[in-house]
Write a protein that holds these residues in place. Sequence first.
Motif, PDB file in Angstrom:
ATOM      1  N   ILE A 108       0.838  -1.202   0.000  1.00  0.00           N
ATOM      2  CA  ILE A 108       0.000   0.000   0.000  1.00  0.00           C
ATOM      3  C   ILE A 108       0.874   1.253   0.000  1.00  0.00           C
ATOM      4  N   GLU A 109       1.923   1.252   0.827  1.00  0.00           N
ATOM      5  CA  GLU A 109       2.827   2.403   0.874  1.00  0.00           C
ATOM      6  C   GLU A 109       3.486   2.632  -0.484  1.00  0.00           C
ATOM      7  N   LYS A 110       3.903   1.559  -1.131  1.00  0.00           N
ATOM      8  CA  LYS A 110       4.544   1.677  -2.438  1.00  0.00           C
ATOM      9  C   LYS A 110       3.566   2.216  -3.483  1.00  0.00           C
ATOM     10  N   ALA A 111       2.351   1.656  -3.500  1.00  0.00           N
ATOM     11  CA  ALA A 111       1.352   2.120  -4.469  1.00  0.00           C
ATOM     12  C   ALA A 111       1.003   3.587  -4.226  1.00  0.00           C
ATOM     13  N   TYR A 112       0.878   3.964  -2.970  1.00  0.00           N
ATOM     14  CA  TYR A 112       0.563   5.362  -2.640  1.00  0.00           C
ATOM     15  C   TYR A 112       1.694   6.282  -3.091  1.00  0.00           C
ATOM     16  N   ALA A 113       2.937   5.847  -2.862  1.00  0.00           N
ATOM     17  CA  ALA A 113       4.090   6.650  -3.271  1.00  0.00           C
ATOM     18  C   ALA A 113       4.118   6.826  -4.789  1.00  0.00           C
ATOM     19  N   GLN A 114       3.848   5.743  -5.523  1.00  0.00           N
ATOM     20  CA  GLN A 114       3.841   5.833  -6.986  1.00  0.00           C
ATOM     21  C   GLN A 114       2.726   6.748  -7.477  1.00  0.00           C
ATOM     22  N   GLN A 115       1.552   6.660  -6.881  1.00  0.00           N
ATOM     23  CA  GLN A 115       0.441   7.525  -7.278  1.00  0.00           C
ATOM     24  C   GLN A 115       0.744   8.982  -6.952  1.00  0.00           C
ATOM     25  N   LEU A 116       1.372   9.237  -5.814  1.00  0.00           N
ATOM     26  CA  LEU A 116       1.749  10.610  -5.475  1.00  0.00           C
ATOM     27  C   LEU A 116       2.739  11.172  -6.502  1.00  0.00           C
ATOM     28  N   THR A 117       3.718  10.359  -6.882  1.00  0.00           N
ATOM     29  CA  THR A 117       4.709  10.805  -7.856  1.00  0.00           C
ATOM     30  C   THR A 117       4.060  11.123  -9.198  1.00  0.00           C
ATOM     31  N   GLU A 118       3.200  10.226  -9.675  1.00  0.00           N
ATOM     32  CA  GLU A 118       2.522  10.446 -10.951  1.00  0.00           C
ATOM     33  C   GLU A 118       1.647  11.694 -10.895  1.00  0.00           C
ATOM     34  N   TRP A 119       0.934  11.848  -9.788  1.00  0.00           N
ATOM     35  CA  TRP A 119       0.068  13.033  -9.616  1.00  0.00           C
ATOM     36  C   TRP A 119       0.898  14.311  -9.634  1.00  0.00           C
ATOM     37  N   GLY A 120       2.013  14.306  -8.912  1.00  0.00           N
ATOM     38  CA  GLY A 120       2.862  15.493  -8.843  1.00  0.00           C
ATOM     39  C   GLY A 120       3.443  15.867 -10.195  1.00  0.00           C
ATOM     40  N   LYS A 121       3.940  14.882 -10.950  1.00  0.00           N
ATOM     41  CA  LYS A 121       4.521  15.172 -12.259  1.00  0.00           C
ATOM     42  C   LYS A 121       3.470  15.716 -13.220  1.00  0.00           C
ATOM     43  N   TRP A 179       0.567  17.240 -12.615  1.00  0.00           N
ATOM     44  CA  TRP A 179       0.073  18.571 -12.284  1.00  0.00           C
ATOM     45  C   TRP A 179       1.157  19.628 -12.396  1.00  0.00           C
ATOM     46  N   ARG A 180       2.411  19.258 -12.196  1.00  0.00           N
ATOM     47  CA  ARG A 180       3.484  20.233 -12.392  1.00  0.00           C
ATOM     48  C   ARG A 180       3.531  20.676 -13.857  1.00  0.00           C
ATOM     49  N   GLN A 181       3.372  19.715 -14.771  1.00  0.00           N
ATOM     50  CA  GLN A 181       3.350  20.057 -16.194  1.00  0.00           C
ATOM     51  C   GLN A 181       2.154  20.936 -16.532  1.00  0.00           C
ATOM     52  N   LEU A 182       0.987  20.606 -15.960  1.00  0.00           N
ATOM     53  CA  LEU A 182      -0.208  21.407 -16.237  1.00  0.00           C
ATOM     54  C   LEU A 182      -0.053  22.828 -15.711  1.00  0.00           C
ATOM     55  N   ILE A 183       0.547  22.968 -14.534  1.00  0.00           N
ATOM     56  CA  ILE A 183       0.739  24.298 -13.945  1.00  0.00           C
ATOM     57  C   ILE A 183       1.722  25.113 -14.777  1.00  0.00           C
ATOM     58  N   GLU A 184       2.832  24.453 -15.204  1.00  0.00           N
ATOM     59  CA  GLU A 184       3.834  25.172 -15.978  1.00  0.00           C
ATOM     60  C   GLU A 184       3.287  25.622 -17.327  1.00  0.00           C
ATOM     61  N   LYS A 185       2.415  24.812 -17.932  1.00  0.00           N
ATOM     62  CA  LYS A 185       1.862  25.161 -19.231  1.00  0.00           C
ATOM     63  C   LYS A 185       0.616  26.040 -19.114  1.00  0.00           C
ATOM     64  N   GLY A 186       0.068  26.150 -17.927  1.00  0.00           N
ATOM     65  CA  GLY A 186      -1.157  26.899 -17.730  1.00  0.00           C
ATOM     66  C   GLY A 186      -0.922  28.397 -17.606  1.00  0.00           C
ATOM     67  N   PRO A 187      -1.995  29.163 -17.426  1.00  0.00           N
ATOM     68  CA  PRO A 187      -1.891  30.625 -17.383  1.00  0.00           C
ATOM     69  C   PRO A 187      -1.484  31.197 -16.034  1.00  0.00           C
ATOM     70  N   GLN A 188      -1.381  30.372 -15.007  1.00  0.00           N
ATOM     71  CA  GLN A 188      -1.019  30.914 -13.701  1.00  0.00           C
ATOM     72  C   GLN A 188       0.421  31.415 -13.709  1.00  0.00           C
ATOM     73  N   TYR A 189       0.705  32.461 -12.942  1.00  0.00           N
ATOM     74  CA  TYR A 189       2.026  33.086 -12.966  1.00  0.00           C
ATOM     75  C   TYR A 189       2.404  33.556 -11.577  1.00  0.00           C
ATOM     76  N   GLY A 190       3.680  33.926 -11.444  1.00  0.00           N
ATOM     77  CA  GLY A 190       4.158  34.591 -10.242  1.00  0.00           C
ATOM     78  C   GLY A 190       4.254  33.710  -9.012  1.00  0.00           C
TER      79      GLY A 190
END
Length: 486
Positions: free
Chosen positions: A50-63, A65-76
């Motif tokens: 469970i810990e491993k699966a949770y860690a993998q899901q957290l990593t995938e989620w973070g990557k 959303w980081r791409q979406l934020i960087e490509k999105g209109p939010q700034y500053g």
Amino acid sequence: MSGTYDDSMIDVSSDSFWEVGNYKRTVRRVDDGSRLCTDLMNCIHERARIEKAYAQQLTEWGKRWRQLIEKGPQYGTLERAWAALCTEAEKVSELHMEVKAALMGEDYEKLKNWQRESYHKQMIGGFKETKEAEDGFRKAQKPWAKKLKEVETLKKVYHTACKEEKLATSRETNSKLESNNNPEVQKKLQEKVEKCQQEVQKTKERYEKSLQELEKLNPQYMENMEQVFEQWQQFEDKRICFFKEVLLEVKQHLDLSSNHRYREVYQTLEDTISGTDAEEDLKWFRSNHGPGMPMNWPQFEDWSVDLNRTLSRREKKKPSEGITLTGISPAGSDQPVQPAKTSSSLTVPKTAPAGSNPFEDDEDEVEETAVEQETTVNHTVVNKEEIKTASSMEKTPDWSDEDTVGNPFSANGEGNPFEEEPASPVISVPVRALYDYEGQEQDELSFKAGEEFTKIGEEDDQGWCKGRLKDGQTGLYPANYVEDIQ
């Protein structure tokens, strides 16, 4: 339980530990201990997954959303605060992977090794410890159980004698009540009763004596059984204490709140979010996308006559590129790049943006073209000497010999600007237009896709050809806008 007395053992009358065979529950606890080790290992293993699966899901989620934020209109600073959530996920993911590694590499292995050292599997018959417990209790209980068997046997003999004595007494009584009783028979019945009474007394004494002997064995029996029981209590105590130790270690591995790195993750997250500054973000947007941006404001530009062609405002804005954009009416997304021209020669092509015509002239360009046409007409009606005089009078000090020599309207400053250049070979090739083209200069042709006309000059180094339309008009056109008619 095995032993000489097992098959003839009496039914247990109570559930007491001291009853014969009731030590089985204590012996079974040894097997249960090994099974509980396996159960706890399975429990830890599942949690690690469970810990491993949770860690993998957290990593995938973070990557993601980081791409979406960087490509999105939010700034500053708010963008940094939002992205900090992704950083938190990556850091916590690392911690949970460490939890998984600790559970499997430390806790699981520790349990596995302890089980292997504490419970020794035999080739046949289960664990060695189970057999030792069984043998210990059976040895401690054997003398008392043997004596108990003797007591139970004598008790049965005594009860049987009592039964016989009662039966004989009953017969004798019934015989006395009969009217035709035979004295001889009466005598025999009376002897039988006496004999039975003697047997009862005898068996009673033996039964009581055996019971007394059993009672004498009780203290020793209890002591022996207690010793064996305590031995396996200590064995179980080791298991319980070991489980407690393992569970505390599991708790320590799971409790990330006690990990200073875990606290640092959320302290950093809080600091980053708290650092969001609306004023700073709005100031940045104003400087990069608003009124704070620099501007090349229009300035007064002096006008001078150029017999070649007047530079468009677009040329003046980008003098370093040396490119004049000419008009194209796109006929499709696959329309080729139109070659561009300068005042002296044709230069590198520029691609028109999809969905718009970037080559439309503004009002100033249209006005400049009209002035140029008027100037050209006026110069064609005067004689050669007047043209030369006008040219020398109108020429400013900024003009160069290159500008004069490179005039595509006329090689020597006279005649029709659309006359064929002497250097071009005379050819006549029928061609068909692949795309719409609208000439933006006086020496360029305009045509529609599918229109046929004649190529009368070879393609130059910049990708332009000279052609003649069916109405007799001649001029330049992009070579890649047409195809030869076979």
